[in-house]
Design a protein around this motif. Sequence first.
Motif, PDB file in Angstrom:
ATOM      1  N   ALA A 148       0.589  -1.145  -0.151  1.00 20.62           N
ATOM      2  CA  ALA A 148       0.193   0.009  -0.294  1.00 20.62           C
ATOM      3  C   ALA A 148       0.872   1.229  -0.164  1.00 20.62           C
ATOM      4  CB  ALA A 148      -1.052  -0.264   1.359  1.00 20.62           C
ATOM      5  N   VAL A 149       1.715   1.543   0.604  1.00 20.68           N
ATOM      6  CA  VAL A 149       2.740   2.498   1.223  1.00 20.68           C
ATOM      7  C   VAL A 149       3.404   2.426  -0.397  1.00 20.68           C
ATOM      8  CG1 VAL A 149       4.734   3.532   2.080  1.00 20.68           C
ATOM      9  CG2 VAL A 149       3.013   2.191   3.485  1.00 20.68           C
ATOM     10  N   ARG A 150       4.394   1.424  -0.735  1.00 20.63           N
ATOM     11  CA  ARG A 150       4.938   1.630  -2.286  1.00 20.63           C
ATOM     12  C   ARG A 150       4.114   2.621  -3.486  1.00 20.63           C
ATOM     13  NH1 ARG A 150       7.803  -3.566  -3.466  1.00 20.63           N
ATOM     14  NH2 ARG A 150       8.833  -1.584  -5.141  1.00 20.63           N
ATOM     15  N   ALA A 151       2.536   2.066  -3.401  1.00 21.01           N
ATOM     16  CA  ALA A 151       1.546   2.212  -4.360  1.00 21.01           C
ATOM     17  C   ALA A 151       1.049   3.856  -4.117  1.00 21.01           C
ATOM     18  CB  ALA A 151       0.280   1.244  -4.146  1.00 21.01           C
ATOM     19  N   GLY A 152       1.800   4.407  -2.943  1.00 20.71           N
ATOM     20  CA  GLY A 152       1.614   5.814  -2.461  1.00 20.71           C
ATOM     21  C   GLY A 152       0.214   6.323  -2.126  1.00 20.71           C
ATOM     22  N   LEU A 153      -0.211   4.928  -0.970  1.00 21.86           N
ATOM     23  CA  LEU A 153      -1.360   5.337   0.060  1.00 21.86           C
ATOM     24  C   LEU A 153      -0.925   5.100   0.620  1.00 21.86           C
ATOM     25  CD1 LEU A 153      -2.448   3.638  -2.170  1.00 21.86           C
ATOM     26  CD2 LEU A 153      -4.389   2.778  -0.697  1.00 21.86           C
ATOM     27  N   ALA A 154      -0.521   6.441   2.265  1.00 24.32           N
ATOM     28  CA  ALA A 154      -0.491   6.778   3.408  1.00 24.32           C
ATOM     29  C   ALA A 154      -1.376   6.321   4.501  1.00 24.32           C
ATOM     30  CB  ALA A 154      -0.450   8.184   4.009  1.00 24.32           C
ATOM     31  N   ARG A 155      -1.335   5.685   5.915  1.00 22.63           N
ATOM     32  CA  ARG A 155      -2.104   4.966   6.368  1.00 22.63           C
ATOM     33  C   ARG A 155      -2.780   6.380   7.385  1.00 22.63           C
ATOM     34  NH1 ARG A 155      -1.237   2.225  11.920  1.00 22.63           N
ATOM     35  NH2 ARG A 155      -3.757   2.084  12.299  1.00 22.63           N
ATOM     36  N   ALA A 156      -4.149   6.115   7.277  1.00 22.73           N
ATOM     37  CA  ALA A 156      -5.090   6.873   8.405  1.00 22.73           C
ATOM     38  C   ALA A 156      -5.695   6.186   9.475  1.00 22.73           C
ATOM     39  CB  ALA A 156      -6.163   7.110   7.134  1.00 22.73           C
ATOM     40  N   GLU A 157      -5.091   6.639  10.339  1.00 21.42           N
ATOM     41  CA  GLU A 157      -5.239   5.859  11.460  1.00 21.42           C
ATOM     42  C   GLU A 157      -6.763   6.162  12.240  1.00 21.42           C
ATOM     43  OE1 GLU A 157      -2.439   6.118  14.926  1.00 21.42           O
ATOM     44  OE2 GLU A 157      -0.357   6.193  13.237  1.00 21.42           O
ATOM     45  N   HIS A 158      -7.295   7.734  11.356  1.00 25.73           N
ATOM     46  CA  HIS A 158      -8.554   8.132  12.282  1.00 25.73           C
ATOM     47  C   HIS A 158      -9.443   6.984  11.980  1.00 25.73           C
ATOM     48  CE1 HIS A 158      -8.077  10.714   8.881  1.00 25.73           C
ATOM     49  NE2 HIS A 158      -8.879  10.484   8.845  1.00 25.73           N
ATOM     50  N   LEU A 159      -9.360   6.254  10.292  1.00 24.93           N
ATOM     51  CA  LEU A 159     -10.313   6.190  10.661  1.00 24.93           C
ATOM     52  C   LEU A 159     -10.134   4.418   9.990  1.00 24.93           C
ATOM     53  CD1 LEU A 159     -10.181   7.495   6.493  1.00 24.93           C
ATOM     54  CD2 LEU A 159     -11.652   7.511   8.428  1.00 24.93           C
ATOM     55  N   ASP A 160      -8.897   3.939  10.887  1.00 28.16           N
ATOM     56  CA  ASP A 160      -8.886   2.318  11.216  1.00 28.16           C
ATOM     57  C   ASP A 160     -10.689   1.590  12.486  1.00 28.16           C
ATOM     58  OD1 ASP A 160      -6.746   2.225  10.457  1.00 28.16           O
ATOM     59  OD2 ASP A 160      -6.347   1.786  12.873  1.00 28.16           O
ATOM     60  N   GLY A 161     -10.617   0.561  12.282  1.00 25.10           N
ATOM     61  CA  GLY A 161     -12.355   0.100  12.469  1.00 25.10           C
ATOM     62  C   GLY A 161     -12.442  -1.200  11.529  1.00 25.10           C
ATOM     63  N   LEU A 162     -13.793  -1.723  12.435  1.00 28.22           N
ATOM     64  CA  LEU A 162     -13.310  -3.797  12.555  1.00 28.22           C
ATOM     65  C   LEU A 162     -14.109  -3.543  10.709  1.00 28.22           C
ATOM     66  CD1 LEU A 162     -15.999  -4.846  15.766  1.00 28.22           C
ATOM     67  CD2 LEU A 162     -12.954  -4.842  14.720  1.00 28.22           C
ATOM     68  N   GLY A 163     -13.598  -4.743  10.226  1.00 26.97           N
ATOM     69  CA  GLY A 163     -14.283  -5.269   9.084  1.00 26.97           C
ATOM     70  C   GLY A 163     -14.559  -6.774   9.021  1.00 26.97           C
ATOM     71  N   PHE A 164     -14.586  -7.455   8.553  1.00 29.30           N
ATOM     72  CA  PHE A 164     -15.252  -8.869   8.427  1.00 29.30           C
ATOM     73  C   PHE A 164     -14.389  -9.313   9.241  1.00 29.30           C
ATOM     74  CE2 PHE A 164     -17.268  -7.505   3.636  1.00 29.30           C
ATOM     75  CZ  PHE A 164     -18.305  -7.953   4.300  1.00 29.30           C
ATOM     76  N   ASP A 165     -12.914  -9.936   8.861  1.00 27.52           N
ATOM     77  CA  ASP A 165     -12.089 -10.103   9.270  1.00 27.52           C
ATOM     78  C   ASP A 165     -11.069  -9.883  10.342  1.00 27.52           C
ATOM     79  OD1 ASP A 165     -12.526 -12.813   8.404  1.00 27.52           O
ATOM     80  OD2 ASP A 165     -11.631 -12.000   6.197  1.00 27.52           O
ATOM     81  N   GLY A 166     -11.751  -8.790  11.283  1.00 27.78           N
ATOM     82  CA  GLY A 166     -11.566  -8.612  12.280  1.00 27.78           C
ATOM     83  C   GLY A 166     -10.864  -6.800  12.468  1.00 27.78           C
ATOM     84  N   LEU A 167      -9.376  -6.392  13.149  1.00 31.24           N
ATOM     85  CA  LEU A 167      -9.653  -4.931  13.008  1.00 31.24           C
ATOM     86  C   LEU A 167      -9.325  -4.726  11.890  1.00 31.24           C
ATOM     87  CD1 LEU A 167      -9.084  -2.297  14.004  1.00 31.24           C
ATOM     88  CD2 LEU A 167      -6.952  -3.048  15.302  1.00 31.24           C
ATOM     89  N   GLU A 168      -9.170  -3.708  11.194  1.00 33.00           N
ATOM     90  CA  GLU A 168      -8.375  -3.210   9.904  1.00 33.00           C
ATOM     91  C   GLU A 168      -7.827  -1.714  10.018  1.00 33.00           C
ATOM     92  OE1 GLU A 168     -11.614  -5.087   6.708  1.00 33.00           O
ATOM     93  OE2 GLU A 168     -12.395  -2.945   6.886  1.00 33.00           O
ATOM     94  N   TRP A 169      -6.316  -1.807   9.214  1.00 40.15           N
ATOM     95  CA  TRP A 169      -6.091  -0.727   9.360  1.00 40.15           C
ATOM     96  C   TRP A 169      -6.040  -0.368   8.124  1.00 40.15           C
ATOM     97  CZ3 TRP A 169      -0.363  -1.277  11.700  1.00 40.15           C
ATOM     98  CH2 TRP A 169      -0.501  -0.875  12.794  1.00 40.15           C
ATOM     99  N   ILE A 170      -6.401   0.857   7.845  1.00 39.28           N
ATOM    100  CA  ILE A 170      -6.816   1.677   6.407  1.00 39.28           C
ATOM    101  C   ILE A 170      -5.729   2.913   6.070  1.00 39.28           C
ATOM    102  CG2 ILE A 170      -7.754   3.560   5.167  1.00 39.28           C
ATOM    103  CD1 ILE A 170      -9.634   0.904   7.255  1.00 39.28           C
ATOM    104  N   TYR A 171      -5.605   1.993   4.938  1.00 36.96           N
ATOM    105  CA  TYR A 171      -4.781   3.762   4.212  1.00 36.96           C
ATOM    106  C   TYR A 171      -5.381   3.993   2.651  1.00 36.96           C
ATOM    107  CZ  TYR A 171      -0.869   0.727   6.729  1.00 36.96           C
ATOM    108  OH  TYR A 171       0.261   0.252   7.929  1.00 36.96           O
ATOM    109  N   ILE A 172      -5.065   5.163   2.522  1.00 35.89           N
ATOM    110  CA  ILE A 172      -5.129   6.081   2.335  1.00 35.89           C
ATOM    111  C   ILE A 172      -4.942   7.074   0.917  1.00 35.89           C
ATOM    112  CG2 ILE A 172      -6.850   8.384   1.384  1.00 35.89           C
ATOM    113  CD1 ILE A 172      -8.788   7.623   3.958  1.00 35.89           C
ATOM    114  N   ALA A 173      -5.059   7.001  -0.573  1.00 32.99           N
ATOM    115  CA  ALA A 173      -3.935   7.009  -1.465  1.00 32.99           C
ATOM    116  C   ALA A 173      -3.643   9.045  -1.036  1.00 32.99           C
ATOM    117  CB  ALA A 173      -4.073   7.040  -2.986  1.00 32.99           C
ATOM    118  N   SER A 174      -2.728   9.177  -0.908  1.00 32.42           N
ATOM    119  CA  SER A 174      -2.184  10.598  -0.433  1.00 32.42           C
ATOM    120  C   SER A 174      -2.071  11.167  -1.908  1.00 32.42           C
ATOM    121  CB  SER A 174      -0.813  10.916  -0.125  1.00 32.42           C
ATOM    122  OG  SER A 174       0.574   9.594  -0.430  1.00 32.42           O
TER     123      SER A 174
END
Length: 174
Positions: A148-174
């Motif tokens: 994700a980082v190599r593709a140009g995305l950055a971590r957006a911790e304020h958006l982290d939450g639960l998904g189908f398989d548990g906690l998801e860290w969110i990365y967004i294109a910067s």
Amino acid sequence: MRDAGHATLVTDRLLLRRPRADDVDVIFDIYRDPRASEHNPSNLLRDRDGAESLFHSWDEHWRTEGFGYWTVLRRESDRPVGFCGLKYMWFHDDQVTNLFYGFDPAWWGRGLAAEAARAAVEWAAKHLPGVAVVARIRPDNHASQRVAVRAGLARAEHLDGLGFDGLEWIYIAS
């Protein structure tokens, strides 16, 4: 069908093309391998019908939106090594594109996922301006985080939450 751009992308080493019905066996081969679904157990396929269902949902997104997940091939080969692309999803009341990448474990560690993901993110910036690109990644999936980082995305911790398989860290294109 909406025409959001090209059905084929080319990078230095890869060809990304719209999935075809004959890719179902590759979808099944990759997603029946527990290693490929280690961090996303709900992606594990138990039978070929599951692969056909995935293909049909991917194909429907292509038909309705004009883009979607691409089949990824090395430029010197006809055998797909994985899948990567974007699809619309709702996230925190906004329509975004979900960045997805899943590769045959035999091809892990060679930078192919990052190269394909970067091409998808660049495509989105050109063809879907103003639509966020989001990757949802498990906290212990360090390889996917690096992609994700190599593709140009950055971590957006304020958006982290639960998904189908548990906690998801969110990365967004910067």
